[in-house]
Design an enzyme around this catalytic site. Structure first.
Site, PDB file in Angstrom:
ATOM      1  N   LYS A 210      63.218  39.698 112.846  1.00 42.27           N
ATOM      2  CA  LYS A 210      63.056  41.128 112.585  1.00 42.27           C
ATOM      3  C   LYS A 210      61.872  41.397 113.581  1.00 42.27           C
ATOM      4  CE  LYS A 210      62.107  45.261 111.934  1.00 42.27           C
ATOM      5  NZ  LYS A 210      62.628  46.311 111.506  1.00 42.27           N
ATOM      6  N   CYS A 264      56.922  50.960 114.125  1.00 40.36           N
ATOM      7  CA  CYS A 264      57.574  49.556 114.340  1.00 40.36           C
ATOM      8  C   CYS A 264      57.275  49.024 115.706  1.00 40.36           C
ATOM      9  CB  CYS A 264      58.956  49.711 114.122  1.00 40.36           C
ATOM     10  SG  CYS A 264      59.223  50.816 112.520  1.00 40.36           S
TER      11      CYS A 264
HETATM   12  N1  SAJ Z   1      61.456  54.610 123.760  1.00 47.53           N
HETATM   13  C1  SAJ Z   1      61.209  54.773 125.095  1.00 47.53           C
HETATM   14  N2  SAJ Z   1      62.351  54.295 125.971  1.00 47.53           N
HETATM   15  C2  SAJ Z   1      63.501  53.916 125.486  1.00 47.53           C
HETATM   16  C3  SAJ Z   1      63.548  53.654 124.058  1.00 47.53           C
HETATM   17  C4  SAJ Z   1      62.642  54.049 123.219  1.00 47.53           C
HETATM   18  O1  SAJ Z   1      60.146  55.225 125.449  1.00 47.53           O
HETATM   19  O2  SAJ Z   1      64.222  53.794 126.407  1.00 47.53           O
HETATM   20  C5  SAJ Z   1      60.424  55.071 123.012  1.00 47.53           C
HETATM   21  C6  SAJ Z   1      60.736  56.157 122.211  1.00 47.53           C
HETATM   22  O3  SAJ Z   1      60.486  57.384 122.526  1.00 47.53           O
HETATM   23  C7  SAJ Z   1      59.647  55.999 120.860  1.00 47.53           C
HETATM   24  C8  SAJ Z   1      59.698  54.202 120.825  1.00 47.53           C
HETATM   25  O4  SAJ Z   1      60.200  53.884 121.970  1.00 47.53           O
HETATM   26  O5  SAJ Z   1      58.509  56.093 120.938  1.00 47.53           O
HETATM   27  C9  SAJ Z   1      60.270  53.618 119.546  1.00 47.53           C
HETATM   28  O6  SAJ Z   1      61.791  54.175 119.400  1.00 47.53           O
HETATM   29  P1  SAJ Z   1      62.935  53.400 119.179  1.00 47.53           P
HETATM   30  O7  SAJ Z   1      64.083  54.650 119.081  1.00 47.53           O
HETATM   31  O8  SAJ Z   1      63.322  52.512 120.080  1.00 47.53           O
HETATM   32  O9  SAJ Z   1      62.835  52.620 118.026  1.00 47.53           O
HETATM   33  P2  SAJ Z   1      62.126  53.084 116.417  1.00 47.53           P
HETATM   34  O10 SAJ Z   1      60.687  52.893 116.341  1.00 47.53           O
HETATM   35  O11 SAJ Z   1      62.564  54.406 115.872  1.00 47.53           O
HETATM   36  O12 SAJ Z   1      63.064  52.156 115.331  1.00 47.53           O
HETATM   37  C10 SAJ Z   1      62.763  50.699 115.615  1.00 47.53           C
HETATM   38  C11 SAJ Z   1      64.262  50.124 115.898  1.00 47.53           C
HETATM   39  N3  SAJ Z   1      64.383  48.942 116.377  1.00 47.53           N
HETATM   40  C12 SAJ Z   1      65.167  48.493 117.420  1.00 47.53           C
HETATM   41  O13 SAJ Z   1      65.907  49.117 118.034  1.00 47.53           O
HETATM   42  C13 SAJ Z   1      65.078  46.901 117.671  1.00 47.53           C
HETATM   43  C14 SAJ Z   1      65.064  50.042 114.330  1.00 47.53           C
HETATM   44  O14 SAJ Z   1      66.310  49.497 114.311  1.00 47.53           O
HETATM   45  C15 SAJ Z   1      63.974  49.428 113.460  1.00 47.53           C
HETATM   46  O15 SAJ Z   1      64.632  49.330 112.064  1.00 47.53           O
HETATM   47  C16 SAJ Z   1      62.646  50.021 113.201  1.00 47.53           C
HETATM   48  O16 SAJ Z   1      62.144  50.184 114.676  1.00 47.53           O
HETATM   49  C17 SAJ Z   1      61.913  49.346 112.469  1.00 47.53           C
HETATM   50  O17 SAJ Z   1      61.946  50.122 111.130  1.00 47.53           O
HETATM   51  O18 SAJ Z   1      61.560  48.358 112.483  1.00 47.53           O
END
Ligand code: SAJ
Length: 408
Positions: A210, A264
């Site tokens: 995870k 996360c």
């Molecule tokens: N972000 C970017 N560029 C990208 C993708 C995301 O800047 O290309 C930023 C987003 O804007 C945000 C942050 O990253 O600020 C996180 O967003 P996210 O959509 O990547 O992830 P979370 O935090 O909403 O959810 C993550 C997910 N993990 C993965 O995709 C590996 C989700 O599946 C998990 O369940 C969750 O963390 C968790 O609870 O751990």
């Protein structure tokens, strides 16, 4: 299998999980330490925002299968879904803070019975499931209770805020028991609602898996953010660059942004770095790159803004199309711009009030109002509401588009 469950922690993970088991006809007691949360859920309402969660919770409560309480009660299975933040030591190191997991584990000791299954869903450092067993054993011995055959497993949640209910059902899962029997029993439990594959492993591998998933994403976002800094220095359009590089069949660069938010991805890599600091060099650097990005954006705004500038911050949420403002780089940026004395207009279509840190320091306005008044526009979140923006609409204004949304 008509097992009863006790779910500890009724937040973004515990509440949907408790509710989905209840709608599958399992008797579920949801436990939270916050009285208002218990009260709201027992009335069939929710205290957090997630698409369709209100409907699920209402159905679960109205069916009589989901009840909330402040204290755990006897059940076949206990699921711990409480926060696992980090704390910062005097020397600046980020260390996992397991106080909520420990409190939840200890709280079930008075009610556990032989053969019960205890599952940790919270994202946790390696070794936490073993610690849960130690804490429960310790509490049992203090209570003078002897309970045989307790089973322990880590079954991490993986659901994406904004599409949690879909992913709860359709994402593959990992069940890592302290024993093979615990893994098997956990799998049987999640098969009640999970339609995807469920893989068995040991608890420590499940814990690191995870953390690895979120660290992988953090490192990949850091690559994109680092590219955006390089492109700023070399005066190259990073969006055009990524679009072209991604035409290679084995290249898939993520999107730069104003930084990484949420609870996360910006947290979990620290649990690996803390456990293996000498080895986790790439992950540490990725964290530093992503944590540094808001400061770069702030510097860009200062460079663009004159003394009497009015700055429109488009978006405050931590990512697109959610209303969650916690741990949001956009909020951090707006706050620091306001603190530096700039007039800040915030546009966040998903909320009706500014977060506390911006109250009295910024104005929450409509997009049209912001565009009419601002001299500098900082696009911070790629919400659907901003998708149609064009350079023509921003004529005469300075634009800092951290998400590559505005079209020519
Ligand atoms: N972000 C970017 N560029 C990208 C993708 C995301 O800047 O290309 C930023 C987003 O804007 C945000 C942050 O990253 O600020 C996180 O967003 P996210 O959509 O990547 O992830 P979370 O935090 O909403 O959810 C993550 C997910 N993990 C993965 O995709 C590996 C989700 O599946 C998990 O369940 C969750 O963390 C968790 O609870 O751990």
């Amino acid at each position: 299998m008509s097992s009863s469950l006790c779910v500890l922690g009724l937040g973004y993970i515990g509440l949907p999980t408790a509710s989905i088991f209840a709608t599958k006809g399992r008797q579920v007691l949801g436990v939270d330490v916050v009285p208002s949360v218990v009260e709201i859920i027992n009335s069939g309402r929710i205290h957090i925002q997630e698409p369709d969660l209100d409907v699920l919770v209402r159905a679960a409560v109205q069916s009589g299968y989901l009840k909330a309480a402040l204290k755990p009660a006897a059940a076949d299975t206990f699921i711990i879904a409480v926060p696992t933040p980090f704390s910062v030591t005097a020397s600046g190191a980020r260390v996992p803070d397991l106080k909520y997991v420990e409190a939840a584990a200890r709280s079930v000791a008075p009610v556990v019975a032989a053969g019960n299954l205890i599952i940790l869903e919270s994202t946790s450092p390696v070794g936490t499931t073993e610690k849960i067993k130690v804490w429960i054993d310790d509490e049992l011995s203090k209570l003078g209770r002897k309970v045989d055959g307790l089973l322990y497993a880590h079954c991490p949640e993986r659901i994406l805020p904004g599409q949690m209910l879909k992913e709860l059902v359709s994402n593959d899962r990992i069940c890592g028991g302290l024993t093979p029997e615990a893994s098997e029993k956990s799998k049987a439990l999640y098969e009640i609602f999970c339609t995807a594959q469920i893989f068995l492993t040991d608890a420590r591998t499940a814990e690191l898996a995870k953390l690895t998933e979120n660290a992988f994403r953090d490192v990949n976002i850091a690559f994109a953010n680092e590219l955006s800094l390089i492109c700023d220095r070399l005066d190259i359009n990073v969006w055009e660059l990524i679009r072209l590089a991604n035409r290679h069949p084995r290249v898939k660069i993520l999107s730069p942004g104003p930084g990484v938010g949420g609870h996360c991805i910006a947290v979990d890599p620290w649990f690996i770095i803390d456990a293996a600091p000498a080895e986790a060099r790439l992950m540490r650097t990725a964290r530093e790159v992503n944590d540094g990005k808001p400061h770069h954006v702030i510097a860009q705004v200062h460079a663009a803004a004159g003394k009497d500038a009015v700055v429109a911050c488009l978006g405050l949420a931590f990512k697109a199309n959610v209303d969650d403002l916690r741990e949001s780089p956009a909020v951090e940026i707006a706050e620091q711009l306001a603190a530096a004395g700039l007039k800040v207009l915030a546009v966040e279509p998903h909320v009706t009030a500014l977060p506390k840190v911006l109250q009295g320091r910024a104005e929450l306005v409509s997009l049209a109002d912001a565009l009419a008044r601002a001299s500098v526009v900082v696009l911070l979140v790629d919400h659907r509401a901003f998708a149609g923006l064009t350079l023509a609409q921003l004529a005469g204004k300075k634009l800092i588009d951290t998400r590559g949304v505005v079209r020519a």
